[in-house]
Each structure stands twice: as structure tokens, then as C-alpha cells.
Design an enzyme around this catalytic site. Structure first.
Site, PDB file in Angstrom:
ATOM      1  N   ARG A 189      11.050  25.246  -1.706  1.00 36.18           N
ATOM      2  CA  ARG A 189      11.433  25.706  -0.370  1.00 36.18           C
ATOM      3  C   ARG A 189      11.844  27.179  -0.412  1.00 36.18           C
ATOM      4  NH1 ARG A 189      13.171  23.568   4.785  1.00 36.18           N
ATOM      5  NH2 ARG A 189      11.750  21.959   4.084  1.00 36.18           N
ATOM      6  N   PRO A 244      11.459  33.969   3.779  1.00 36.80           N
ATOM      7  CA  PRO A 244      10.115  34.441   3.399  1.00 36.80           C
ATOM      8  C   PRO A 244      10.007  35.965   3.262  1.00 36.80           C
ATOM      9  CG  PRO A 244       9.964  32.763   5.111  1.00 36.80           C
ATOM     10  CD  PRO A 244      11.429  33.099   4.955  1.00 36.80           C
ATOM     11  N   GLN A 288      10.423  40.203  -3.152  1.00 37.35           N
ATOM     12  CA  GLN A 288      10.681  39.940  -4.563  1.00 37.35           C
ATOM     13  C   GLN A 288       9.371  39.794  -5.336  1.00 37.35           C
ATOM     14  OE1 GLN A 288      13.021  36.425  -5.307  1.00 37.35           O
ATOM     15  NE2 GLN A 288      14.104  37.436  -6.956  1.00 37.35           N
ATOM     16  N   LYS A 299      13.015  26.322  -5.846  1.00 42.33           N
ATOM     17  CA  LYS A 299      12.889  26.585  -7.280  1.00 42.33           C
ATOM     18  C   LYS A 299      12.979  28.100  -7.484  1.00 42.33           C
ATOM     19  CE  LYS A 299       8.771  24.467  -7.804  1.00 42.33           C
ATOM     20  NZ  LYS A 299       7.601  23.824  -8.464  1.00 42.33           N
ATOM     21  N   GLU A 313      11.412  35.638 -11.610  1.00 41.60           N
ATOM     22  CA  GLU A 313      10.659  36.004 -12.799  1.00 41.60           C
ATOM     23  C   GLU A 313       9.200  35.618 -12.660  1.00 41.60           C
ATOM     24  OE1 GLU A 313      13.507  36.279 -15.948  1.00 41.60           O
ATOM     25  OE2 GLU A 313      14.204  34.308 -15.316  1.00 41.60           O
TER      26      GLU A 313
END
Lengths: 723, 206
Positions: free
Chosen positions: A610, A614, A620, A683, A687
Site C-alpha cells: 500500500r 503516491p 523517492q 512494504k 532502497e
């Protein structure tokens, strides 16, 4: 379980945006307690040996100088043993103890500190210090894989052991119909966050306040308390804003001790800000890694053998073991697999996690090798990956908590227009430029840590939610404000989230792509507990449900109402393997005469469960792409192997991408939520955004030029020499 | 220890790590003579700077103090950021008489009589507004999410304002080229370009 309305999932602007665009956001170096003095480091200029004599008389006489500290006059510090090795520390060895002896373990090692009334006075005085050395004439300054040693038992305990085997990988490789056997090199890289590491230290009696650049305020307090032999509660760490870190501020580096020591010895509040050059020595870096990959496949492209061996550098005093082979061993289905991980101790400062630590490194080798295998097989690169999709985590033999990888391949390929790619290399052109398209899989572990938070309601109807986490840029402030506002059923503008203070409810490191999934559930728990208390008050005072929160508090005669919340690690997590996934697609334009590579566009499709916001998630991910462009095309530490010194220790010569290097970047998120990891469904994302970018670019360069570069970065000379 | 003795020992210590090809002459480059450096000790002086329309009187300040250190350390105007101190990253960009300069490469003492604008003063048109009033580019940076950590942001915005005034914001390509002196490690470049372009278009049509 998850609200259908509210602000989660909506692209609200950053709540800290106004502070950042007006310059009001305060970073560590910008706190100026009364009587602040300024420090400058003195560093070693040899890689190994000992200080024979250190001459500080001139520095002490220089204008404005208050203190010159070296190992000759620094007090012995307790350096108490840690009860438990913090997760951000290397797996073995002992951190550098500053000014405790004359030993030199690496070039650029801090060997003294000058405190003066102004920064320029401190720097000038530091330049006057002269050092004579007993030089070790055989320093370990050359990266020679022959000297590497297997990772230790300590690394094994963290799942980064010297070897793992399933089936007979070597036998299967020898017997395979199609094989790739190549070696890939990723050079030493530096985080190069825009904000230099800095510490402002102030003692009041035996209490220490640190305004310090850190991704983990609690651990920072614990570490410094341990060094000085004082209770953790005596150290107060404050750090509301971090100017980027990408892993470099996870550990408490020696300069933090030096700042605290300089403050104690000078009797003044002291600021120690590292210079850009010092950042190449005084904090960690992504270690150089050389990896051999052997892939064996049958005629249909099903992997029969997957072998990956890595050699990476570490320091002589600590064993830094990256999770280099975790992801490569977990990506694809193959009955036979083997990994080998070795470390090469060198006279250098210790490496440290840098965005996608190990994972991005392992994927570079594996995903270039997979591209080479697709060529060998005459298969489309996506098709090869789909044929080897792992229904369970093959390394751990566990089901995935959620896995949207196939959806990522589909969504990414469609958005990118992969169907327009002609399979032949060097077959697409735009004007005189060679056009290439390449792709790679992205994958990164998505753990969750126990966390805590508090939620406070005020009589004016506003709420403050706190947790001692950090925000180095991804948007913790914003995401947690959204989560809290939804949990409290309050408008965003009435809720403020605070972080970065060791007096707030305890949280673990802001790293490892864990923050949203870890802090989010604690914030929810705190808010739920607060609502429960509010309900009790309503009942007690018989107030109707319709009464607003501020009215309830006023009726009850309460100034504030506060509740705590905790989120433990989920037990069911142990029965699952939790990763975030992605597929990265890149188009490059290569000048055939000059060998210059332009990244025309990158599209990434991601499964990070989820998405809370956005807009911020997109930022990111495209930020990860920019760093991936650096990794693929620009970044490389020029290492003088005679002296163990970084030749390009500045950000004009250590090349990081500039605006002109970046044209069109796009990220999409495949729908999904991971309810095994937490009720929030999110989640890790941070990275993941770097993973897969560099190999996708290298594969695109191959497609454009038919030149396979296996030693990053892809520079024009490598392309021109190969043709 | 006198300078001659010192150099001799430094060279002896240093020569152990030299490769056979290196000469002792090169080594002296690593160890500048202390006595000569000590004589260079800098003067201090007092002076005033005009920053964001207001005059700031500075106490005795070493004349080698950069404008950047002066803003941050002496005046506590910490909106201007220090990223490298070497003129490489652009985080310290301010406007001096309307032109963008890297304040880490300017000496403070040389800016007397000039109009210095920092991020703190950008939102106040002609000094008549309030600090709460955002410059259009500041607002556009929020709208386009043109930053993550925020550390390069002040410099990007100051540089972007100048870029637009210079007439170097006519296309995305042009903005990329003329904004490439401002590094952003979080990688917000595409959003920065979008923010600068939007404000440039609006100011062109105004």
C-alpha cells in the site's frame, strides 16, 4: 481494516514543505547554543603505522584557538562494552577509538581536533599541526581478491555467511546447455548526501545534549553514553531534519565522540562539521565488490544452476558484511544454487550500508548476467525472468508475504513501450545516436521492527503524534501525519507529527526501508489508544458522540489527553518471506563516435504494498533512479593504492548526477497490500528505488552498442576501446 | 624543532611510503612549511552587510571568512546551506545585487555595499511582505515536490529565481543546463525543472 476514505493513498504535499522552502528547517549544524565554539579535525596522511611525534605548538598559538586535542593530551575514555551490538554496527570488530593511542589504521583517520572561536580559525590552526609517523611500509591498500578471507561466523549469524548451497550447482552448471560465466566489478561509492555530517555538543554538568546528524537518535545516545561511561538517559539527542544520508548516518561515527570530547575538554558548546573531503574518510561508504556469476540454463531458459561469488572490501579493524548475496539467491527459481562471500581487509575506514546495501550490488551482477543469458538463449529478457519466476523464496523455502513482481514486469513494459524494442543489439537509432533499451528486476527485503509512538490531544482540538524516528527525505513527517490523521479521524491540518528526539517514544533505525511499515502501525496503535481514552472521558461525562474532541476535553477540564502505542514484530512474519519488488526499464542514447551515454528515460514499476502518498513515493523512486544513473555511468572512487587515499574526495570529481544528466523518469505502483507484514499493508520502498537501475542501464547500453561493460561505471573510454 | 629539521624528519618518515619512482621533491608538497604558514595569520575587521534589505553590523571578523560562514555562523541565517565549501554543490547559492553566487566562494568582507538576498528574504517583495509570504518559486517547489531532504532546496530556489530572471528557463533542456550547478543527491531534478519552468512560464505571460 484499511479506511476507504481519509488521506492515506492521497498525494498531499509534504507537511514540512514550507519549512524547507523558506530555510526554516533546522539541520544539526544549525543549532547554536550559547558560547558555541567551532572544531576542525586533524587527519592522518598515511594509511598504516603510528604517530611518532605530533607538533601542536603553532596551532595552540594561532588566533582564536581554545583547545588542541591529540592522543597525547586526550583523556582515556571508558568505551564500555555494548550490551548488544546495534544492528547498524559491522558484524565483528571494534569501532575506532579516537585519540586513545598512536596507531594509524587508515589514511584520513581523525588524529586530533582543534577548537577555536570561529570555523576558519579552527581550520587554519588544524593546518598548522605537523605529524611524524612510523610508517608501515606494507599497508593493505590494494584491492587484491587473492587476499580475501571467507566471511566469519558472525556474518553467518546475520545470514551473510561465507557459503550457501542447495543441490549441486557446480555439477548442474557444467552440464547446462547454456551458460554465462562472467565477473562484474562495482567500485567503491560514497553516499555524498548534500548535508555534511555535523555534531553540536553541549555539556551541562554530566548531562550531554547532542544535535547530531543521525538516522537513529536512540542508538546515538546509547553509543555516546557507552563511550563516556555515563547513563544513556544523560545523553539527549536532537535531530529534527536530516539533509540526506542514505545509510551514512546509521552509525555513530568517531567524530561524534570527538565533538562531545572537545566540548567537555574546552568547557564550551562545540560544533564539529565534517568537510566534504573528510566525508570520504570519516563516515562509511559502499564497498568495492567483485562478483563472479555463473548461470546455467536448459534450452527453454529454465535455470539449472545459479552461482554467485562476491569479494568485497572491509577495514582491518571491523568486519563489514553486506547482504550482497541475499537477493541474488532469492530472485529466481533454480534447483541448484551456491553463493560464496569473502571479505578483503584493507587499510581504509570501515564501509557501511549505502542505499540498497548489498542488494543493489548483488543485483548488478545477477541482472547483467541474466541479460547475457537472455542473449545466449535468444530469449526476450522479460520472458527469461518470467520463466524463472520463483513462486516461493527459493533460498529460505518460504512463501512470499506478497509478490507483485509479474505485475511489475507487465505494468513497466507497457508503460515503457517494451514492445517497440527490436531484439537485435545496435539495431535502433535516433539520428546519429545508437538507441538501446534494457531492463532488470528490482528486489529488496521489506522487514518491520517493533516501534512505539505517543498521541496527544490538546484542548484547542489539535493533536501531536511523536516517535523517535527520523526523516532523511522520504517523507516520514508527511506519511505519519496522514496515518495519524486518518486513525484519529481528524483533518490533516490539525495533526502534527514530531520525530528526531531521544526523549520521544523509542524507535529503531530510520533505515533498511523499514520506517513506514514499522512506525506506521505504532502511530495507529497510539491513536487508537487515544481514541479509547477519549471514549472513556465521553462516557464518564456523558457527552454525546457528536461533541468534538476539543469540547470533550474542555468539559472534562483537561488540558491534554495522551496515550501510548506500540507495534511488536509480527510472529507470522517468520513464516513468510517479505520483499518489495520492481521492474526497471531504461532507454539510452549513445554517441557512436564519442561513446557518451545519455539516459533518455527510465520507467520503474514497483510493488511496495500500500502506498501512503503516491506523490512522495514517486519522488523517492525517481530519486533512486538518479542515484542509479550515478552508479551506472558516473560514480567511482579514484583510489590511490600506494597511499590508501581517495584522489577524488570532493563532489566535483567524485561525479554524482546533475540536472543535465536526468531527462525523463517515471515510476508506477502496482496495486496491492501486504497484510502479513502489518495491518497498514505497506512494504519498504526506499532502497527498492535504487535496485535494478544500474543493471537496466548497463543492459540498455549493450543493446545500443553491442558492448558489454562489466566494470562500472560505463564511461566513454570503455565503450570506445571495445569497438 | 626548527623548520629545516622538521622537514628532514617529515621527509624521512614520508619516504618510507614512497614508491621507487617518486622523488623526495614531490613529498615536500605534502608538508608545507609551518613557520611560513604561521606568519600568514589573518587580520580581523568589523564591517556591515546589507542582507534582505536590512543592515547587519558584524563584530571583529577574520577577513578570510566566507560570506557563507558569515551568514550561518555569525548572523545565524542558516537557510543558506553549506554542502561542500568548495563551490561544487550550489547549496550555498544566494543573490548578490540580483546575481546568483556561491556564497562559499565569496569573502564576506568584499560584499559591503551590495544587496544580498538569501532564502529568508525571498518571500518578501521589496522588503514589504512578510516572511510568511512565499515567493512563487517556493510555492512551486512544494507543489511539484521538488525536494526530499530539503538541504539543497534553498540553493536550488535562489538559483532558480536567478535562472528565470536571466532568461535561461525557456525550455526544459535550458533549465537542466543552467541549473546543473546545483546538486541534489535525493534526485529531485525532474521536479525542480518542472517547478522552475512553471514559474518561468507564468512570469513570461504576466
Amino acid at each position: 481494516m484499511i479506511e476507504a476514505h481519509g488521506t492515506i493513498g492521497s498525494s498531499v504535499p509534504r507537511v514540512d514543505g514550507r519549512d524547507k522552502v523558506t530555510g526554516r528547517a533546522k539541520y544539526a549544524a544549525e543549532f547554536a547554543p550559547e558560547g558555541l565554539a567551532y572544531a576542525a579535525l586533524i587527519e592522518s596522511t598515511i594509511a598504516a603505522g603510528a604517530i611518532r611525534r605530533i607538533e601542536t605548538a603553532s596551532a595552540k598559538r594561532a588566533p582564536g584557538v581554545l583547545l588542541v586535542l591529540t592522543h597525547e593530551n586526550a583523556p582515556k575514555l571508558p568505551y564500555l562494552p555494548a550490551k548488544e551490538r546495534p544492528a547498524v554496527e559491522p558484524v565483528a570488530g571494534e569501532a575506532l577509538r579516537v585519540l586513545q593511542d598512536a596507531r594509524i589504521l587508515f589514511n584520513g583517520q581523525p588524529i586530533g581536533v582543534v577548537v577555536a572561536r570561529t570555523q576558519s580559525q579552527a581550520e587554519y590552526a588544524a593546518s598548522l599541526v605537523r605529524v611524524e609517523y612510523d610508517v608501515d611500509t606494507n599497508p593493505l591498500t590494494r584491492f587484491d581478491p587473492a587476499n580475501a578471507k571467507p566471511a566469519s561466523a558472525a556474518a553467518e549469524k546475520k545470514g551473510r555467511g561465507p557459503e550457501s548451497r542447495q543441490g549441486d550447482a557446480d555439477g548442474a552448471f557444467a552440464a547446462a546447455a547454456h551458460r554465462v560465466d562472467q565477473t562484474y566489478v562495482q567500485p567503491r561509492e560514497h553516499h555524498s548526501a548534500m548535508e555534511p555530517h555535523a555534531t553540536v555538543a553541549q555539556w551541562q554538568g554530566d548531562k550531554l545534549t547532542l544535535w547530531d546528524k543521525t538516522q537513529w537518535v536512540y542508538n546515538d545516545a546509547d553509543e555516546i553514553a557507552r563511550v563516556f561511561g555515563i547513563p544513556s538517559e544523560s545523553v539527549h539527542v536532537i535531530n529534527p531534519y536530516i539533509g540526506g544520508a542514505f545509510g551514512s548516518a546509521l552509525r555513530t561515527w568517531p567524530h561524534v565522540t570527538l565533538a562531545a570530547l572537545a566540548a567537555r575538554q574546552s568547557g564550551r558548546a562545540v560544533r564539529l562539521e565534517l568537510s566534504r573531503r573528510q566525508l570520504f574518510y570519516s563516515i562509511g561508504f559502499r564497498p568495492r565488490a567483485e562478483q563472479r556469476v555463473q548461470l546455467g540454463a536448459d534450452a527453454d531458459g529454465h535455470l539449472q544452476a545459479l552461482i554467485q561469488e562476491a569479494v568485497a572490501q572491509t577495514s582491518t579493524y571491523e568486519e563489514f558484511a553486506d547482504a550482497t548475496l541475499d537477493v541474488p539467491a532469492s530472485t529466481y527459481a533454480s534447483a541448484n544454487r551456491r553463493t560464496k562471500y569473502s571479505l578483503l581487509p584493507m587499510n581504509t575506514n570501515t564501509p557501511t550500508p549505502m542505499r540498497g546495501p548489498g542488494h543493489a550490488t548483488g543485483l548488478i551482477a545477477q541482472e547483467i548476467a541474466m541479460d547475457e543469458l537472455a542473449v545466449e538463449l535468444g530469449l526476450d529478457p522479460i520472458e527469461l525472468r518470467l520463466r524463472n519466476f520463483a513462486e516461493r523464496n527459493p533460498r529460505k523455502d518460504l512463501p512470499w508475504s506478497s509478490n507483485g513482481l509479474r505485475a511489475c514486469y507487465r505494468a513497466g513494459a507497457e508503460r515503457f513501450g517494451w514492445d517497440k524494442r527490436s531484439p537485435q543489439p545496435r539495431s535502433m537509432r535516433s539520428g546519429r545516436h545508437l538507441v538501446g533499451m534494457g531492463m532488470a528486476t528490482a528486489m529488496n527485503p521489506a522487514p518491520r521492527y517493533p516501534s512505539s509512538a505517543s498521541a496527544t490531544l490538546f484542548a484547542d482540538g489539535t493533536a501531536v503524534v511523536r516517535s523517535a524516528t527520523s526523516d532523511m527525505g522520504p517523507g516520514t513527517y508527511t506519511a505519519m501525519t496522514q496515518i495519524a490523521a486518518d486513525a484519529l479521524g481528524m483533518p490533516l491540518a490539525k495533526v502534527r507529527f514530531e520525530l528526531g528526539d531521544s526523549r520521544m517514544p523509542i524507535a529503531k533505525e530510520h533505515g533498511g526501508s523499514t520506517t513506514t511499515a514499522s512506525i506506521g502501525p505504532a502511530v495507529r496503535a497510539a491513536c487508537a489508544a487515544l481514541l479509547e481514552k477519549l471514549h472513556t472521558v465521553r462516557t464518564q461525562f456523558q457527552l454525546p458522540q457528536a461533541e468534538t474532541n476539543d469540547v470533550v476535553l474542555r468539559h472534562a477540564g483537561l488540558e491534554i489527553l495522551e496515550a501510548q502505542g506500540k507495534a511488536e514484530s509480527a510472529e507470522e512474519q517468520k513464516q513468510y518471506s517479505t520483499y518489495s519488488f520492481g521492474a526497471v526499464f531504461a532507454e539510452v542514447h549513445v554517441d557512436p563516435d564519442f561513446g557518451t551515454v545519455r539516459v533518455a528515460r527510465i520507467v520503474g514499476a514497483y510493488d511496495a504494498g500500500r502506498i501512503i502518498n503516491p506523490r512522495l513515493a514517486h519522488s523517492q523512486c525517481i530519486g533512486g533512479m538518479v542515484q542509479g544513473i550515478g552508479m551506472a555511468l558516473l560514480e567511482e572512487t579514484a583510489w590511490d593504492e600506494r597511499f590508501g587515499r581517495v584522489v577524488n574526495a570532493n563532489i566535483a570529481e567524485y561525479l554524482i548526477p546533475v540536472s543535465a544528466d536526468v531527462i525523463d523518469l517515471d515510476a508506477v505502483f502496482v496495486p496491492g497490500e501486504d497484510t502479513v507484514l502489518s495491518s497498514l499493508g505497506s512494504k519498504g520502498l526506499a532502497e527498492l528505488g535504487l535496485c535494478g537501475v544500474a543493471p537496466a542501464l548497463v543492459n540498455a547500453v549493450w543493446h545500443a552498442t553491442k558492448v558489454r561493460v562489466r566494470h562500472l561505471p560505463v564511461t566513454p573510454d570503455k565503450l570506445l576501446l571495445a569497438t | 624543532m626548527n623548520r629545516r629539521n622538521f622537514l628532514a624528519t617529515a621527509l624521512a618518515a614520508g619516504s618510507a611510503m614512497l614508491t621507487p619512482e617518486s622523488s623526495a621533491g614531490e613529498m615536500s608538497h605534502f608538508e608545507p612549511p609551518t613557520a611560513a604558514r604561521e606568519a600568514d595569520a589573518v587580520q580581523t575587521m568589523t564591517f556591515a552587510l546589507t542582507i534582505n534589505g536590512a543592515e547587519h553590523q558584524l563584530p571583529e571578523t577574520p577577513v578570510n571568512t566566507t560570506l557563507l560562514d558569515c551568514l550561518r555562523d555569525s548572523l545565524h541565517l542558516t537557510g543558506t546551506k553549506k554542502g561542500c565549501g568548495l563551490g561544487q554543490c550550489g547549496a550555498c547559492t544566494v543573490l548578490v545585487d540580483g546575481r546568483r553566487v556561491k556564497s562559499c566562494l565569496c569573502l564576506a568582507v568584499m560584499q559591503q555595499g551590495k544587496q544580498i538576498t538569501t532564502i529568508e528574504g525571498l518571500g518578501r517583495p521589496e522588503g514589504l511582505g512578510t516572511p510568511e509570504e512565499l515567493h512563487p518559486l517556493q510555492a512551486a517547489f512544494i507543489e511539484h515536490d521538488a525536494f526530499q531532504c530539503g538541504y539543497c532546496t534553498s540553493g536550488q530556489i535562489m538559483s532558480g529565481v536567478a535562472c528565470i530572471h536571466e532568461g535561461h528557463a525557456g525550455s526544459d533542456d535550458e533549465v537542466r543546463e543552467w541549473m546543473s550547478g546545483n546538486l541534489c543527491r535525493c534526485g529531485a531534478y525532474t521536479n525542480i525543472v518542472a517547478a522552475v519552468r512553471e514559474v518561468a512560464r507564468r512570469s513570461a505571460s504576466a
